[in-house]
Design an enzyme around this catalytic site. Structure first.
Site, PDB file in Angstrom:
ATOM      1  CB  THR A 144       2.336  -1.432   3.313  1.00 20.32           C
ATOM      2  OG1 THR A 144       2.505  -2.238   2.249  1.00 20.32           O
ATOM      3  CG2 THR A 144       3.161  -0.167   3.367  1.00 20.32           C
ATOM      4  CB  SER A 179       4.682   4.475  -4.301  1.00 17.29           C
ATOM      5  OG  SER A 179       4.193   4.257  -2.827  1.00 17.29           O
ATOM      6  CE1 TYR A 181      -0.517   3.401   1.206  1.00 19.20           C
ATOM      7  CE2 TYR A 181       0.840   1.902   0.075  1.00 19.20           C
ATOM      8  CZ  TYR A 181      -0.314   2.067   1.127  1.00 19.20           C
ATOM      9  OH  TYR A 181      -0.429   1.000   1.866  1.00 19.20           O
ATOM     10  CG  HIS A 182       4.689   1.391  -0.765  1.00 22.03           C
ATOM     11  ND1 HIS A 182       4.169   1.483  -2.174  1.00 22.03           N
ATOM     12  CD2 HIS A 182       4.076   0.260  -0.204  1.00 22.03           C
ATOM     13  CE1 HIS A 182       3.625   0.314  -2.453  1.00 22.03           C
ATOM     14  NE2 HIS A 182       3.444  -0.308  -1.401  1.00 22.03           N
ATOM     15  CE  LYS A 185      -0.452   2.248   4.798  1.00 24.33           C
ATOM     16  NZ  LYS A 185      -1.575   2.406   5.651  1.00 24.33           N
TER      17      LYS A 185
HETATM   18  P1  NAD Z   1      -9.669   1.572   1.074  1.00 28.96           P
HETATM   19  O1  NAD Z   1      -9.515   2.776   0.487  1.00 28.96           O
HETATM   20  O2  NAD Z   1     -10.569   0.702   0.263  1.00 28.96           O
HETATM   21  O3  NAD Z   1     -10.299   1.970   2.302  1.00 28.96           O
HETATM   22  C1  NAD Z   1      -9.769   2.901   3.244  1.00 28.96           C
HETATM   23  C2  NAD Z   1     -10.851   3.711   3.704  1.00 28.96           C
HETATM   24  O4  NAD Z   1     -10.459   4.803   4.668  1.00 28.96           O
HETATM   25  C3  NAD Z   1     -11.724   4.361   2.672  1.00 28.96           C
HETATM   26  O5  NAD Z   1     -13.198   3.884   2.838  1.00 28.96           O
HETATM   27  C4  NAD Z   1     -11.633   5.877   2.870  1.00 28.96           C
HETATM   28  O6  NAD Z   1     -12.821   6.511   2.522  1.00 28.96           O
HETATM   29  C5  NAD Z   1     -11.255   5.860   4.255  1.00 28.96           C
HETATM   30  N1  NAD Z   1     -10.242   7.138   4.734  1.00 28.96           N
HETATM   31  C6  NAD Z   1      -9.240   7.566   3.900  1.00 28.96           C
HETATM   32  N2  NAD Z   1      -8.578   8.761   4.573  1.00 28.96           N
HETATM   33  C7  NAD Z   1      -9.656   9.106   5.348  1.00 28.96           C
HETATM   34  C8  NAD Z   1      -9.447  10.097   6.528  1.00 28.96           C
HETATM   35  N3  NAD Z   1      -8.685  11.053   6.636  1.00 28.96           N
HETATM   36  N4  NAD Z   1     -10.713   9.917   7.120  1.00 28.96           N
HETATM   37  C9  NAD Z   1     -11.482   9.160   7.441  1.00 28.96           C
HETATM   38  N5  NAD Z   1     -11.561   8.180   6.351  1.00 28.96           N
HETATM   39  C10 NAD Z   1     -10.467   8.186   5.614  1.00 28.96           C
HETATM   40  O7  NAD Z   1      -8.514   0.669   1.081  1.00 28.96           O
HETATM   41  P2  NAD Z   1      -8.144  -0.886   1.636  1.00 28.96           P
HETATM   42  O8  NAD Z   1      -7.613  -1.510   0.524  1.00 28.96           O
HETATM   43  O9  NAD Z   1      -9.367  -1.316   2.447  1.00 28.96           O
HETATM   44  O10 NAD Z   1      -6.797  -0.609   2.676  1.00 28.96           O
HETATM   45  C11 NAD Z   1      -7.129  -0.378   4.047  1.00 28.96           C
HETATM   46  C12 NAD Z   1      -5.705  -0.184   4.627  1.00 28.96           C
HETATM   47  O11 NAD Z   1      -5.011  -1.480   4.547  1.00 28.96           O
HETATM   48  C13 NAD Z   1      -5.004   0.960   4.282  1.00 28.96           C
HETATM   49  O12 NAD Z   1      -4.220   1.647   5.333  1.00 28.96           O
HETATM   50  C14 NAD Z   1      -3.872   0.399   3.410  1.00 28.96           C
HETATM   51  O13 NAD Z   1      -2.800   1.158   3.085  1.00 28.96           O
HETATM   52  C15 NAD Z   1      -3.704  -0.953   3.894  1.00 28.96           C
HETATM   53  N6  NAD Z   1      -3.312  -2.035   3.118  1.00 28.96           N
HETATM   54  C16 NAD Z   1      -4.053  -2.491   2.222  1.00 28.96           C
HETATM   55  C17 NAD Z   1      -3.594  -3.321   1.222  1.00 28.96           C
HETATM   56  C18 NAD Z   1      -4.355  -4.055  -0.143  1.00 28.96           C
HETATM   57  O14 NAD Z   1      -3.866  -4.702  -0.728  1.00 28.96           O
HETATM   58  N7  NAD Z   1      -5.797  -3.390  -0.165  1.00 28.96           N
HETATM   59  C19 NAD Z   1      -2.627  -4.253   1.435  1.00 28.96           C
HETATM   60  C20 NAD Z   1      -1.730  -3.785   2.526  1.00 28.96           C
HETATM   61  C21 NAD Z   1      -2.041  -2.649   3.450  1.00 28.96           C
HETATM   62  N1  USQ Z   2       1.871  -5.242 -10.987  1.00 28.05           N
HETATM   63  C1  USQ Z   2       1.784  -5.804 -12.398  1.00 28.05           C
HETATM   64  N2  USQ Z   2       0.785  -5.662 -13.052  1.00 28.05           N
HETATM   65  C2  USQ Z   2      -0.475  -5.107 -12.791  1.00 28.05           C
HETATM   66  C3  USQ Z   2      -0.709  -4.501 -11.399  1.00 28.05           C
HETATM   67  C4  USQ Z   2       0.584  -4.464 -10.811  1.00 28.05           C
HETATM   68  O1  USQ Z   2       2.871  -6.321 -12.645  1.00 28.05           O
HETATM   69  O2  USQ Z   2      -1.285  -5.032 -13.597  1.00 28.05           O
HETATM   70  C5  USQ Z   2       2.913  -5.404 -10.263  1.00 28.05           C
HETATM   71  C6  USQ Z   2       3.362  -4.149  -9.707  1.00 28.05           C
HETATM   72  O3  USQ Z   2       4.449  -3.733 -10.423  1.00 28.05           O
HETATM   73  C7  USQ Z   2       3.980  -4.558  -8.468  1.00 28.05           C
HETATM   74  C8  USQ Z   2       3.262  -5.705  -7.848  1.00 28.05           C
HETATM   75  O4  USQ Z   2       2.578  -6.061  -8.971  1.00 28.05           O
HETATM   76  O5  USQ Z   2       5.307  -4.871  -8.377  1.00 28.05           O
HETATM   77  C9  USQ Z   2       2.224  -5.206  -6.802  1.00 28.05           C
HETATM   78  O6  USQ Z   2       1.253  -4.228  -7.107  1.00 28.05           O
HETATM   79  P1  USQ Z   2      -0.108  -3.862  -6.664  1.00 28.05           P
HETATM   80  O7  USQ Z   2      -0.718  -2.765  -7.376  1.00 28.05           O
HETATM   81  O8  USQ Z   2      -0.917  -5.277  -6.499  1.00 28.05           O
HETATM   82  O9  USQ Z   2       0.110  -3.624  -5.322  1.00 28.05           O
HETATM   83  P2  USQ Z   2       1.184  -2.137  -4.519  1.00 28.05           P
HETATM   84  O10 USQ Z   2       0.998  -1.148  -5.507  1.00 28.05           O
HETATM   85  O11 USQ Z   2       2.127  -2.790  -3.814  1.00 28.05           O
HETATM   86  O12 USQ Z   2      -0.099  -1.672  -3.404  1.00 28.05           O
HETATM   87  C10 USQ Z   2      -0.986  -2.833  -2.750  1.00 28.05           C
HETATM   88  C11 USQ Z   2      -1.869  -2.050  -2.194  1.00 28.05           C
HETATM   89  C12 USQ Z   2      -1.503  -1.211  -0.934  1.00 28.05           C
HETATM   90  C13 USQ Z   2      -0.437  -2.024  -0.020  1.00 28.05           C
HETATM   91  C14 USQ Z   2       0.559  -3.016  -0.640  1.00 28.05           C
HETATM   92  C15 USQ Z   2       1.186  -4.094   0.116  1.00 28.05           C
HETATM   93  O13 USQ Z   2      -2.833  -0.909  -2.989  1.00 28.05           O
HETATM   94  O14 USQ Z   2      -2.566  -0.541  -0.057  1.00 28.05           O
HETATM   95  O15 USQ Z   2       0.296  -1.262   0.800  1.00 28.05           O
HETATM   96  O16 USQ Z   2      -0.500  -3.635  -1.861  1.00 28.05           O
HETATM   97  S1  USQ Z   2       2.809  -4.268  -0.414  1.00 28.05           S
HETATM   98  O17 USQ Z   2       2.853  -4.514  -1.987  1.00 28.05           O
HETATM   99  O18 USQ Z   2       3.268  -5.459   0.273  1.00 28.05           O
HETATM  100  O19 USQ Z   2       3.337  -3.087   0.068  1.00 28.05           O
END
Ligand code: NAD
Ligand code: USQ
Length: 396
Positions: A144, A179, A181-182, A185
């Site tokens: 991420t 966070s 979470y981050h 990664k």
């Molecule tokens: P999502 O939660 O919709 O999909 C993740 C999938 O992985 C889910 O279906 C979940 O059931 C499965 N999973 C989780 N833990 C598991 C485990 N231990 N074993 C098997 N399956 C498991 O998330 P997404 O939005 O599709 O994101 C996918 C990936 O991309 C994530 O790694 C996320 O960090 C990354 N990512 C997402 C975004 C975004 O904006 N959605 C942005 C940047 C990075």
């Molecule tokens: N934000 C608002 N209002 C909202 C929701 C979010 O102002 O209602 C702000 C947050 O404070 C943050 C930004 O928007 O500054 C992004 O928040 P987000 O919830 O859209 O994204 P984030 O928490 O960063 O996480 C999402 C995905 C995660 C991925 C990440 C990419 O859930 O899986 O890793 O985006 S990145 O942001 O580049 O790390």
């Protein structure tokens, strides 16, 4: 190529599996349905209804004649992870399968521990399985952009050339994530780089920005192929949330001043980037990092873009920011490597937002308004309220 898509039932994993299959690859998906469980725990649902995995797979097969393999299980179970690699014998493994919501990881101690164990242990099991069974398998791992945080210097693609006291070195780019979470990664990235160094694995870490959109050419073939669309304050990402808020006539929830800037990417570009990474593998022993984003925008600019494109009145609210993050900062990201491989980005446009408005309008009756307001507070640490969050026992 034979490609295993881990997390293939999720928001991005499902459309990616379809896209890779459509491109002629032999694809299998792996998932433990944890994401569907978080919905039960939090009392929310995808705005767009999604079918069970088996129904989705059968629909794809009947519409296109292409089959998709499925494995149901948890990557934190080492035997299962070993089994899927041994059984499918992939050329590439695309790893989406992690707990991906920053607010979920910040609910309380249990959710932070769950997130880090799930993500870090799952990835470690995978690294061991690849090292044991086939060191030529290319790992394409979703990282991420948030790993970097918001440093006051340009963000490079994973590595930084430095000169210090007259000596030079190339080091992993320093990380300052926002966070637990981050942070998971960041831990993954270090473990993967180490595995490339000691075992000669080949890996691509895709540091992806915030994804927006819900439709790809493959998912729109049939309603049964739809991917999920989250709008709640825990799993909904910012632009997707703002679109639904505009359609419902709710104020857009900008946290703080909205000056915080993020890299963003259209879901159609996500699936294309994964295809490019798979078809152009890293070298043996190489830990390669691509910044998978196409534009940078502040949260305020995102809100203003949604307000401009929506054919109606939109109000923007500035809520007290529940997160700890800089609201004014420098942000300049290098992101040329995917463009060099042939990515032609879809930039945030009226067209996209208009089609998202249509999706949101169609399913507006499914919105649970109470899940829209943020409830997770970064500053609350192990407060009794957070520890007692509904469903905590089940989820973590
Ligand atoms: P999502 O939660 O919709 O999909 C993740 C999938 O992985 C889910 O279906 C979940 O059931 C499965 N999973 C989780 N833990 C598991 C485990 N231990 N074993 C098997 N399956 C498991 O998330 P997404 O939005 O599709 O994101 C996918 C990936 O991309 C994530 O790694 C996320 O960090 C990354 N990512 C997402 C975004 C975004 O904006 N959605 C942005 C940047 C990075
Ligand atoms: N934000 C608002 N209002 C909202 C929701 C979010 O102002 O209602 C702000 C947050 O404070 C943050 C930004 O928007 O500054 C992004 O928040 P987000 O919830 O859209 O994204 P984030 O928490 O960063 O996480 C999402 C995905 C995660 C991925 C990440 C990419 O859930 O899986 O890793 O985006 S990145 O942001 O580049 O790390």
């Amino acid at each position: 190529m034979r490609i295993l898509v881990l997390g293939g039932d999720g928001y991005l994993g499902w459309p990616t599996a379809l896209h890779l299959s459509q491109c002629g690859h032999d694809v299998a998906v792996v998932d433990n349905f944890a994401r569907r469980q978080y919905d039960f725990e939090l009392g929310v649902e995808s705005l767009v209804p999604i079918e069970p995995l088996q129904t989705r797979v059968a629909a794809w097969q009947s519409l296109t004649g292409r089959s998709l393999g499925t494995y149901v299980g948890d990557l934190t179970e080492a035997d299962f992870t070993h089994h899927i690699i041994a059984d499918f014998r992939p050329d590439a493994v695309v790893h989406f399968a992690e707990q991906r919501a920053a607010p979920y990881s910040m609910i309380d101690r249990k959710h932070a521990v769950y997130t880090q164990v799930n993500n870090v242990v799952g990835t470690l099991n995978l690294l061991y399985a690849i090292a044991d069974l086939g060191r030529d398998i290319h790992l394409v791992k979703l990282g991420t952009m948030g790993e970097y945080g918001t440093p006051n210097i340009d963000i490079e693609e994973g590595w930084l050339d430095i000169e210090y006291k007259g000596r030079r070195d190339r080091v992993l780019y320093p990380k300052r994530p926002g966070s637990f979470y981050h942070l998971s990664k960041v831990h993954d990235s270090h473990n993967i780089e180490f595995a490339c160094r000691i075992w000669g694995l080949r890996a691509t870490d895709l540091n992806q920005g915030v994804v927006y959109g819900q439709q790809t050419p493959e998912t729109t073939l049939d309603d049964r192929l739809a991917t999920r669309f989250d709008y709640d304050a825990v799993f909904g990402t910012v632009l997707n949330r703002f679109v639904i808020q505009a359609v419902l006539g709710h104020p857009l929830t900008v946290y703080g001043d909205g000056g915080q800037t993020r890299g963003i990417i259209d879901i159609r570009d996500t699936v294309r980037c994964i295809q490019l990474a798979c078809e152009n593998p890293a070298d043996r022993g190489e830990f390669r990092v691509f910044n998978q984003m196409t534009e940078s925008m502040s949260v305020k600019q995102i809100a203003e873009t949604v307000a401009e494109c929506f054919p109606g009145d939109v109000r923007i609210d500035h809520l007290a920011n529940p997160r700890v993050e800089r609201e004014e900062h420098y942000y300049n990201v290098t992101h040329t490597r995917l463009l060099d491989l042939g990515l032609t980005p879809h930039l945030l446009s009226d067209t996209l937002i208009t089609s998202l408005f249509e999706v949101a309008k169609r399913y507006a009756h499914r919105v649970r308004a109470e899940s829209m307001r943020p409830t997770v507070n970064w500053r609350a640490a192990a407060s009794p309220t957070n520890e007692a969050a509904p469903g905590t026992e089940g989820g973590a």
